[in-house]
Design a protein around this motif. Structure first.
Motif, PDB file in Angstrom:
ATOM      1  N   MET A 297       0.810  -1.211   0.000  1.00  0.00           N
ATOM      2  CA  MET A 297       0.000   0.000   0.000  1.00  0.00           C
ATOM      3  C   MET A 297       0.847   1.267   0.000  1.00  0.00           C
ATOM      4  N   PHE A 298       2.163   1.122   0.206  1.00  0.00           N
ATOM      5  CA  PHE A 298       2.985   2.303   0.478  1.00  0.00           C
ATOM      6  C   PHE A 298       3.981   2.620  -0.624  1.00  0.00           C
ATOM      7  N   GLU A 299       3.590   2.396  -1.867  1.00  0.00           N
ATOM      8  CA  GLU A 299       4.497   2.683  -2.965  1.00  0.00           C
ATOM      9  C   GLU A 299       4.768   4.181  -3.108  1.00  0.00           C
ATOM     10  N   ASP A 300       3.865   5.019  -2.595  1.00  0.00           N
ATOM     11  CA  ASP A 300       4.044   6.466  -2.713  1.00  0.00           C
ATOM     12  C   ASP A 300       4.694   7.074  -1.478  1.00  0.00           C
ATOM     13  N   VAL A 301       5.224   6.257  -0.576  1.00  0.00           N
ATOM     14  CA  VAL A 301       5.928   6.772   0.604  1.00  0.00           C
ATOM     15  C   VAL A 301       7.227   7.439   0.163  1.00  0.00           C
ATOM     16  N   LYS A 302       7.460   8.637   0.648  1.00  0.00           N
ATOM     17  CA  LYS A 302       8.666   9.377   0.280  1.00  0.00           C
ATOM     18  C   LYS A 302       9.871   8.976   1.117  1.00  0.00           C
ATOM     19  N   VAL A 303       9.633   8.737   2.413  1.00  0.00           N
ATOM     20  CA  VAL A 303      10.734   8.410   3.323  1.00  0.00           C
ATOM     21  C   VAL A 303      10.310   7.284   4.251  1.00  0.00           C
ATOM     22  N   VAL A 304      11.154   6.276   4.366  1.00  0.00           N
ATOM     23  CA  VAL A 304      10.975   5.239   5.375  1.00  0.00           C
ATOM     24  C   VAL A 304      11.865   5.600   6.554  1.00  0.00           C
ATOM     25  N   VAL A 305      11.243   5.832   7.694  1.00  0.00           N
ATOM     26  CA  VAL A 305      11.969   6.193   8.913  1.00  0.00           C
ATOM     27  C   VAL A 305      12.086   4.935   9.764  1.00  0.00           C
ATOM     28  N   PHE A 306      13.286   4.397   9.862  1.00  0.00           N
ATOM     29  CA  PHE A 306      13.499   3.155  10.604  1.00  0.00           C
ATOM     30  C   PHE A 306      14.203   3.473  11.908  1.00  0.00           C
ATOM     31  N   CYS A 307      13.599   3.054  13.012  1.00  0.00           N
ATOM     32  CA  CYS A 307      14.105   3.389  14.343  1.00  0.00           C
ATOM     33  C   CYS A 307      14.769   2.173  14.992  1.00  0.00           C
TER      34      CYS A 307
END
Length: 464
Positions: A297-307
């Motif tokens: 569902m997240f193909e349009d995500v600009k940034v993946v923030v991984f913590c």
């Protein structure tokens, strides 16, 4: 490493400690993993930076999607709540009541971890010292003086301890609490202040399921157990299990043009255009093995923030199949699976290294090399203090993630230190993420104008 390159790297780290604007820009530009040297120093003045106007290519009103992910305990829940507070979003009445019940129930979970740890430490002390060497004078009331040590409790407390641990083991906690919260509140307060439990708490580093904020709530057990109790903003921020434990949580926010955050782009606030809107989407780590169905569902995500929690390097993580592994290795594997996922092929990745304070306290007691991934770590002990070792360890962890990311994508991984429980740190983190978005947009524009981009190096280390 070339001596000149090493010298430049050290100089950049020291300059960052002085919070000079030029270095801040360079670090953002080249995605350098800068050690948080100001961890004990003064907070940054957000008004100390200035620059040009916002690029025209950022369209007004466009929603930029940010996906927030990390294993349980990494800090994603706290970051999400911080952003919710900063965006002035309100919790509904029902949500507040659920938070209240969660906090009240968590008190008994924290106490059960301490009681179970106490039993283990007591058995350990009795075996190590032997009965003849144990404390025999002034035993606790109701105890057998021949079997007493600093972790021993009286029989009345022991009875409650056995009962609570049995309920936890059977998974029946929700059947008793929070309905019985008021009835047992005085006992909880008494047990928490018992010397044996306080001695156990001193060894909290060995109690892997006890969160850093447990003492904050246990200190207020009587107040929290009251029917009149209303969670404060700080209570909600510190509480575990407030955001949805399964599925997704999201919220929209934007930067206020008249906040200190906007002043880094210029002093003429009246002429500033409106900021973009952002949607922060958090996937619960409890659904790690089920998250694949969401990721499409997240193909349009600009940034993946991984913590990632820095202090996780010596902890264990239980997989969905019941087996366990090192938690830092588990974070690495989940990070790698997201990087390789086709939905994020065009997204930028920002790695947040959280819980530096806990990391700094632990690193001198437990070597970083206990994690197999970090077996090659060899710190330079130029100064014998915790902060120097923590800074070197931080940089090493950041470089390991950067090398992994570059080996998969051939691109730079953006790395940023954060302290999720401090609002100024989270505010600073999202300003950095905004800079990443703007830089990536600018880089795309530059690619359209020229065949070569001198800033697209895939090397892990920065060479001027």
């Amino acid at each position: 490493m070339d001596p000149t390159r090493k010298k430049v790297k050290i100089t950049l780290e020291e300059t960052y400690g002085e919070r000079q604007a030029s270095t801040r820009f360079i670090c953002s530009l080249f995605s350098l993993p800068v050690p948080p040297a100001n961890i004990h120093g003064p907070k940054e003045d957000a008004t100390a930076f200035s620059g040009g106007s916002i690029p025209e290519y950022l369209e007004h009103g466009r929603v930029q999607k940010l996906l927030l992910f990390g294993l349980e305990g990494s800090g994603t829940s706290t970051i999400f709540k911080q952003v919710k507070f900063m965006s002035k979003s309100k919790f509904t009445v029902d949500e507040v009541q659920n938070i209240k019940r969660t906090i009240q129930r968590n008190i008994y979970r924290y106490l059960s971890v301490l009681l179970e740890g106490r039993e283990h430490f007591e058995e350990e002390a009795l075996m190590d010292k032997g009965t003849s060497d144990l404390e025999r004078e002034n035993p606790s009331p109701g105890t057998d003086g021949s079997r007493h040590c600093i972790y021993s409790i009286n029989q009345r407390v022991k009875h409650f301890s056995d009962w609570l641990l049995e309920i936890i083991a059977m998974g029946d906690l929700d059947a008793f609490f929070p309905a019985a919260t008021r009835e047992y509140a005085p006992v909880v307060d008494e047990i928490w202040r018992d010397p044996a439990i306080q001695e156990t708490y001193k060894r909290r580093g060995e109690l892997h399921f006890l969160p850093d904020t447990a003492n904050y709530f246990l200190d207020q057990a009587l107040e929290i157990s009251s029917n009149e109790y209303e969670p404060t903003e700080r209570d909600i921020l510190y509480a575990e299990g407030v955001t949805p434990s399964n599925g997704l949580a999201s919220l929209e926010f934007s930067f206020d043009d008249h906040s200190p955050m906007s002043e880094i782009y210029g002093e003429d606030l009246e002429s500033q255009p409106s900021w973009n809107k952002y949607q922060l989407i958090r996937i619960s780590s409890k659904g790690v093995h089920d998250s694949g169905k969401w990721l499409e569902m997240f193909e349009d995500v600009k940034v993946v923030v991984f913590c990632v929690a820095l202090s996780d390097y010596d902890l264990e993580w239980t997989r969905g199949d019941g087996t366990s592994e090192n938690k830092m290795l588990a974070s690495r594997d989940v990070f790698e699976s997201l990087v390789r996922h086709s939905s994020f092929e065009d997204a930028s990745f920002v790695l947040l290294l959280n819980k530096y304070d806990s990391f700094e306290d632990k690193i001198n007691q437990v070597p970083l090399t206990v994690c197999d991934w970090f077996h090659d770590f060899r710190p330079f002990r130029l100064r014998q203090n915790n902060q120097a070792l923590a800074n070197q360890s931080y940089y090493y962890v950041a470089v390991m993630f950067k090398q992994l990311y570059a080996s998969i994508t051939g691109k730079k991984l953006f790395v940023w230190p954060t302290r999720a429980l401090e609002r100024t740190s989270v505010d600073e983190t999202f300003r950095y993420i905004r800079e990443v978005l703007m830089w990536e947009e600018e880089k795309k524009r530059m690619y359209c104008m020229a065949d070569d981009d001198s800033y697209s190096s895939t090397e892990t280390d920065f060479t001027p």
